[in-house]
Motif scaffolding. Sequence first.
Motif, PDB file in Angstrom:
ATOM      1  N   ALA A 314       0.831  -1.191   0.000  1.00 12.93           N
ATOM      2  CA  ALA A 314       0.000   0.000   0.000  1.00 12.93           C
ATOM      3  C   ALA A 314       0.874   1.253   0.000  1.00 12.93           C
ATOM      4  O   ALA A 314       2.065   1.198   0.326  1.00 12.93           O
ATOM      5  CB  ALA A 314      -0.909  -0.011   1.231  1.00 12.93           C
ATOM      6  N   PRO A 315       0.308   2.419  -0.331  1.00 16.89           N
ATOM      7  CA  PRO A 315       1.087   3.663  -0.301  1.00 16.89           C
ATOM      8  C   PRO A 315       1.668   3.952   1.075  1.00 16.89           C
ATOM      9  O   PRO A 315       2.755   4.510   1.191  1.00 16.89           O
ATOM     10  CB  PRO A 315       0.061   4.728  -0.714  1.00 16.89           C
ATOM     11  N   GLU A 316       0.963   3.553   2.141  1.00 15.60           N
ATOM     12  CA  GLU A 316       1.454   3.827   3.494  1.00 15.60           C
ATOM     13  C   GLU A 316       2.464   2.784   3.975  1.00 15.60           C
ATOM     14  O   GLU A 316       3.001   2.898   5.078  1.00 15.60           O
ATOM     15  CB  GLU A 316       0.272   3.890   4.479  1.00 15.60           C
ATOM     16  N   GLY A 317       2.723   1.781   3.124  1.00 17.93           N
ATOM     17  CA  GLY A 317       3.660   0.736   3.502  1.00 17.93           C
ATOM     18  C   GLY A 317       3.018  -0.632   3.396  1.00 17.93           C
ATOM     19  O   GLY A 317       1.804  -0.761   3.211  1.00 17.93           O
ATOM     20  N   TRP A 318       3.839  -1.672   3.529  1.00 19.71           N
ATOM     21  CA  TRP A 318       3.283  -3.019   3.380  1.00 19.71           C
ATOM     22  C   TRP A 318       2.411  -3.373   4.578  1.00 19.71           C
ATOM     23  O   TRP A 318       2.689  -2.987   5.711  1.00 19.71           O
ATOM     24  CB  TRP A 318       4.403  -4.043   3.191  1.00 19.71           C
ATOM     25  N   ARG A 319       1.330  -4.113   4.289  1.00 23.96           N
ATOM     26  CA  ARG A 319       0.362  -4.480   5.329  1.00 23.96           C
ATOM     27  C   ARG A 319      -0.467  -5.654   4.841  1.00 23.96           C
ATOM     28  O   ARG A 319      -0.319  -6.118   3.697  1.00 23.96           O
ATOM     29  CB  ARG A 319      -0.549  -3.297   5.659  1.00 23.96           C
ATOM     30  N   ALA A 320      -1.351  -6.126   5.712  1.00 25.91           N
ATOM     31  CA  ALA A 320      -2.246  -7.224   5.350  1.00 25.91           C
ATOM     32  C   ALA A 320      -3.215  -6.762   4.241  1.00 25.91           C
ATOM     33  O   ALA A 320      -3.712  -5.628   4.261  1.00 25.91           O
ATOM     34  CB  ALA A 320      -3.033  -7.703   6.563  1.00 25.91           C
ATOM     35  N   TYR A 321      -3.454  -7.646   3.294  1.00 23.66           N
ATOM     36  CA  TYR A 321      -4.371  -7.339   2.196  1.00 23.66           C
ATOM     37  C   TYR A 321      -5.787  -7.188   2.721  1.00 23.66           C
ATOM     38  O   TYR A 321      -6.248  -7.936   3.591  1.00 23.66           O
ATOM     39  CB  TYR A 321      -4.318  -8.453   1.151  1.00 23.66           C
ATOM     40  N   GLN A 322      -6.517  -6.192   2.187  1.00 30.56           N
ATOM     41  CA  GLN A 322      -7.907  -5.953   2.533  1.00 30.56           C
ATOM     42  C   GLN A 322      -8.759  -6.081   1.273  1.00 30.56           C
ATOM     43  O   GLN A 322      -8.276  -5.867   0.147  1.00 30.56           O
ATOM     44  CB  GLN A 322      -8.082  -4.559   3.141  1.00 30.56           C
ATOM     45  N   ALA A 323     -10.013  -6.430   1.447  1.00 26.72           N
ATOM     46  CA  ALA A 323     -10.895  -6.632   0.290  1.00 26.72           C
ATOM     47  C   ALA A 323     -10.982  -5.382  -0.578  1.00 26.72           C
ATOM     48  O   ALA A 323     -11.095  -5.467  -1.801  1.00 26.72           O
ATOM     49  CB  ALA A 323     -12.283  -7.053   0.762  1.00 26.72           C
ATOM     50  N   SER A 324     -10.888  -4.208   0.032  1.00 31.58           N
ATOM     51  CA  SER A 324     -10.996  -2.950  -0.724  1.00 31.58           C
ATOM     52  C   SER A 324      -9.751  -2.668  -1.564  1.00 31.58           C
ATOM     53  O   SER A 324      -9.739  -1.718  -2.346  1.00 31.58           O
ATOM     54  CB  SER A 324     -11.243  -1.780   0.231  1.00 31.58           C
ATOM     55  N   ASP A 325      -8.711  -3.486  -1.419  1.00 31.19           N
ATOM     56  CA  ASP A 325      -7.489  -3.271  -2.189  1.00 31.19           C
ATOM     57  C   ASP A 325      -7.586  -3.849  -3.600  1.00 31.19           C
ATOM     58  O   ASP A 325      -6.674  -3.652  -4.415  1.00 31.19           O
ATOM     59  CB  ASP A 325      -6.292  -3.932  -1.486  1.00 31.19           C
ATOM     60  N   GLY A 326      -8.659  -4.555  -3.920  1.00 29.99           N
ATOM     61  CA  GLY A 326      -8.785  -5.227  -5.210  1.00 29.99           C
ATOM     62  C   GLY A 326      -8.674  -4.266  -6.379  1.00 29.99           C
ATOM     63  O   GLY A 326      -9.020  -3.076  -6.300  1.00 29.99           O
ATOM     64  N   TYR A 327      -8.203  -4.793  -7.511  1.00 30.51           N
ATOM     65  CA  TYR A 327      -7.975  -3.990  -8.714  1.00 30.51           C
ATOM     66  C   TYR A 327      -9.234  -3.933  -9.563  1.00 30.51           C
ATOM     67  O   TYR A 327      -9.847  -4.954  -9.874  1.00 30.51           O
ATOM     68  CB  TYR A 327      -6.828  -4.593  -9.525  1.00 30.51           C
ATOM     69  N   ASN A 328      -9.623  -2.748  -9.954  1.00 31.98           N
ATOM     70  CA  ASN A 328     -10.777  -2.532 -10.820  1.00 31.98           C
ATOM     71  C   ASN A 328     -10.303  -2.411 -12.267  1.00 31.98           C
ATOM     72  O   ASN A 328      -9.747  -1.388 -12.667  1.00 31.98           O
ATOM     73  CB  ASN A 328     -11.530  -1.264 -10.392  1.00 31.98           C
ATOM     74  N   ASP A 329     -10.542  -3.461 -13.051  1.00 32.43           N
ATOM     75  CA  ASP A 329     -10.147  -3.418 -14.459  1.00 32.43           C
ATOM     76  C   ASP A 329     -11.297  -3.026 -15.375  1.00 32.43           C
ATOM     77  O   ASP A 329     -11.153  -3.004 -16.597  1.00 32.43           O
ATOM     78  CB  ASP A 329      -9.596  -4.774 -14.901  1.00 32.43           C
ATOM     79  N   ARG A 330     -12.458  -2.688 -14.796  1.00 37.30           N
ATOM     80  CA  ARG A 330     -13.624  -2.359 -15.606  1.00 37.30           C
ATOM     81  C   ARG A 330     -13.402  -1.150 -16.533  1.00 37.30           C
ATOM     82  O   ARG A 330     -13.851  -1.175 -17.681  1.00 37.30           O
ATOM     83  CB  ARG A 330     -14.837  -2.085 -14.716  1.00 37.30           C
ATOM     84  N   PRO A 331     -12.723  -0.090 -16.095  1.00 33.14           N
ATOM     85  CA  PRO A 331     -12.568   1.060 -16.995  1.00 33.14           C
ATOM     86  C   PRO A 331     -11.717   0.767 -18.225  1.00 33.14           C
ATOM     87  O   PRO A 331     -11.766   1.521 -19.206  1.00 33.14           O
ATOM     88  CB  PRO A 331     -11.890   2.115 -16.100  1.00 33.14           C
TER      89      PRO A 331
END
Length: 975
Positions: A314-331
Motif C-alpha cells: 500500500a502507499p502507506e507501507g506493506w500491510r495485510a491485504y484488505q478486500a478494498s485493495d482489489g484492482y478494478n479493471d472495468r474502466p
Amino acid sequence: MEGRRHVGIQAECGFSVAAAEGGGRKMEVELMNNRVFGFRASLLCGAAILSVTAFASTAVAQSEEEASSVADIVVTGSRIPRPDVVSNSPVSVVSSEEIARSRTGEVEQVLNTLPQVVAGFGAQSNNPGNGTATVDLRNLGAVRTLVLVNGRRVVGSGNDGVVDLNIIPPSLVSRVEVATGGASAVYGSDAMAGVVNFIMKDDFEGAELGVQYGVTQHGDSARVNVDFTVGTNFADGRGNIVGYLNYFDREQTTGAARDYTSEYLVDALDANGNPVLVPGGNAVTPQGTLVAPGLVGLKDPFGATITGSGIFFAPEGWRAYQASDGYNDRPVGNIQLPMERFQANTHFKYDLTDAVRAYGEVSFARTAVNSTLGALPMGSSGFIPGFQLDLRNPYLPGDLRNFLSTNLDQDGDNLVPVNINRRIVESGPRTNDQTRNFYRTVFGLEGTLANGMSWDVFYNYGRNELTEVQGGGLLIDNFAAMFLTNPNDPYKCANGDPKCVTINPFGLNSLTQEMRDYYGVTLTNRNEVEQKQFGASIAGTLFTLPAGDLGIAVGIERREESAQFNPDALYIQGKAISRSAGMQPTGGGYDVSEIYAEAYVPLIADRRGIEMLAFEGGIRFSDYSTAGAVTSYKYGGEYSPMPGLKFRGLVQRAVRAPNVTELYSGQTNTAPVATDFCNAGPGRTAAERAFCLQLGVPTQVIDVFQQENTQIRIITGGNPNLGVETSDTWSLGLVYQPHFLNNATLTLDYYDIQIQDAIANFGGGLPTTIAACQADMRLDNPFCVPLRNRNPDGQLQDLPMLNQNIADIASKGVDFRVDYRHSLDSWGDLTYFIAGSYLLENTIQGSPVVNPIDCAGYVANGGCASANPEWRFTQRLTWEHGPASVSLRHRYIGEVTDGRYAAAIAAGTAMPKLAKPVAPATHYVDLSGDWEVNERVTLYGGIDNLLDQEPPYLHERQTYDVLGRRFNIGVRARF
C-alpha cells in the motif's frame, strides 16, 4: 427461364413482390386488399401486411386469373418450391426495409431484436468475445445455428465453424429468413437450433450511394458506413451483374466512458447479515501481493492479522491485504470494440438458354478489430516452478526483508517460498489486434426440365484468414530471471545477461522502462479455415394428386472442412503469456458426403371441414470421415379446417458433427470464472473442510483459505474420438387470418428442443465439475480428480478438462406474432407488428452426475450466460404518407434473476444472499424516419434508445445497451 424463385418470403402476412423471370422479364404482383379466396388463396391473395416492416411473413396478393402464373417459391426450412409460401417450420423474416430502418452496419444488431435470438458476440463483446459477430438461436450456442447465404453454407471465422456476421453486407441483403428448430434433414449438420439464411439482392440496375453517420449523446462511439452499389443488365436483358463496395468504421469506447460500466461492485454482508454491494476488485493488483502459508496469522506493522490473501504493498507501507485493495479493471475493457471493415462483392446471372442459367457470387471482406483486457495478472507460483523470493532484492523494503527472513528463511540462504501476484499495468492492457480476410466464391448452373421441375448444380469455396497480434505479454523465463540478484551487484541479475536488471514488483508503477523492455513481448497467432462444397439437386412437382401437387426435392452434397491454427512459437514453447498461455497448434479437417430427399404430399383438399390436409417429410443420410454415418429426418404436416386458419406441426431429428476445434484443438489454457468450495467461510461444511485437505489445501491455511482470483486456469483441448450430437424437436402451431379483419395475421407456435450428447468440456465446464465433486466428495470421483491440481498454497491451477459428449440441453417455449395494416385513406397507411416469445424452459445439464440448471428467466453466473428472460418481444408502428415515413420500435426484455439462484435451485442448496438478485424488465424505444426528397435522393435518420435507458446492475453487454442514446443520419442517392 421458368422454375423456382426466391420470391416473397413466408406467407403469414403480406407485401408486394417483384420477381425476376427469364429473359429479363418482370412479374409484378399487385396487392389485392379486399379479396378472400379461401385459405390457400388468401395466403396468395390476402391483404398486404407490413409492407415495409420487419418480421413480415408475407402473403402474395393476386387475382384468381394470375394465380396460375406465379413462380414457385422456395422458403427456408424446405427445398421444395411451392406456390403456397407458408412454411410448416416456423420462419421469421427480416426485410431489407427493416434492416434499413434499424440504421446499423452490423446485421447482428438487427437479428438480436428477434425474440428467437439470444445475443451472441457483437460490437459490445470484449470479454467474453473474439472480435466476431455471431447469432445464437434459442440460447443453444452459436455452433448449433447454421448460417447460410442464398441457401448455401459460409466458411467459418475460426476452427469451430461459426460464421462471422461482420462479413455480411447489410445494404446488399434482400431479406433474412430465420427457421427455428432442428433443420438437419434439409441443410445438414449444425442446424440443431435452426437456420439463418441471408437472401442477397441479385438483380440491380443503376447505381446507389449510401452514407450514414451515428454517434451517442456523449459524443463518442461513432459509426461511419458508406455503401456503393452498381448494376446493369447485359446481352439484351439475358444477364445482370451487380457490384458492391462497403466501408465501415466503428470507434472504440472503453468502460471508463460510463459510470455504470466502470464500477466494480461485489456482494457482501453488512454487520447485521444483510446483503450489500461494496467496492471490490481482482485480488491480483498493480501494487502486488506476497502470499505464503507461513505468513497466515502473523501481524503486519499496523497490527492487522495477515490472512490467506497475503501482504499488500500500500502507499502507506506493506500491510495485510484488505478486500478494498482489489484492482478494478472495468474502466480498461471495451464496451464498444473498434472495427474497420472493407467489403467488395459481385453477383451475376446469365441465361444461357431459355431453360438454363449460369450464376455466380464473389465476395471479399477485410475486418480489423481490437479487443482489450486489463493488464496481465501474473502469479509467480503459476508460471515459475519452485519460485522463491530473493531477499537481497534492493527494492524490497528493509523491514519487510527482516520480517520475511525471520519467519520464512529457515535455512538462511536469503530465498523464501512465497508467491508474488502482480498486475503488470506498466506494460499496458492486453490488446488483441485481429485482421481477418474473408474470401468466398460460388459458381453454378440452374434450370428447368421439360416437365417443369427445376435443377441446380453449384460449387462453393470459402476461405478465412486471421492474424492476431497480442500486446501486453511477458517472457516467463526473463521475468523469472529478474527476481534473482547478482551477489556482486544486486541491481543486476544472477544470470549474467547484461540486458537483465533486477525487478521491482513492490508497489504501484514500480516497473521501469528498462525492466519492461527485458520481459515484455508481443505475440502473433495465425489461423486459416477453408471450406469446399459441391451440391446438386432437383425439385418441383412430381405429379398432381386430387388434392394438389406432390412436391419433391432430392439432392447430393459433398463438403470438406479444414482449419489450421498456429500460435506464436513462444506460446507453443511455454515461454510467454499474454491473453493465453501454453497454446498449442490446432489442425485438422473432415469431409462428409450426403444424400437427401423431401416430399410434400397433399392428401385431402376442398372438402367440408378440410380445406387442406397435407403430409411433409424429409430424410438425409450423411457419412462423416470422423463421426461415421448418421441419419436425420423430419415428418409432419398441415391441416386447414377452413379458409384463413391453418394448423402446422413437425417432428425433426437433427445432428451436429464435431468441428475442428472440438476434435483437434491443441491443449491450451483458459480461465473461466468459478468458485472453489474450499474457500473458508460460514457456508463451508466440516465435511468440505476435511475433503479440501485431501485435495491439497495446506493445513496452515485451511481455515483462512481463499482463492486468489475469481478466474481459475484450466487446460482445454480436442478429442478426436467425439461422436455426433443429436436433437429431437417438435413444433405445433397455427396461422390465422380472420375474414372479419382484413390485413391481419396471427401466428402462434410451440416448440420443444431436446439435445443429447452435447459436446462440452469435461464435466460440462469448470463450475459444474466443481459442483459434481462437491455433491460426491470422494477422491475416486472422476469429477474430483481435476480439483487435485493445486499449487503448494492450495490454489487451483491447470485443471485438465478436455472435450466430451457429456451434456444435455433443452429448450421449450411459445412464439407469437401479430401483424396488421390499416389504411388512413388520404392520410397514408399504418402498419403494426408485435413478435414475441415466452420461454418455458432452457436447461443445461453439464454432466450426468449433476442436476440440470434451468436458465429460463436467469442471467449470468451459476452456469447461465446471456440474459434469458421468460418474456421478450419487439413491436413496431409505422406511418407512411407519400414520400415520408415515421416508425417507432419498442423492444422489451423481461425480468431476469441472477443465475446463482438457478444453480442453488438445481443443487438443492440455500439461496445466496445477494443485494440485487433481479434485473428488472427493460424497455428500449427507437425512433426512425425517411423522406424521399425526389426519386433519386432519400434522407433518413433515427434515435436509438430514445429514452436513454441505462442497463440494469445485473447485465451482460451483448443483450443490454451500455452506450445510451444514439443519433444517426444518412442519405441514399440513386443514379
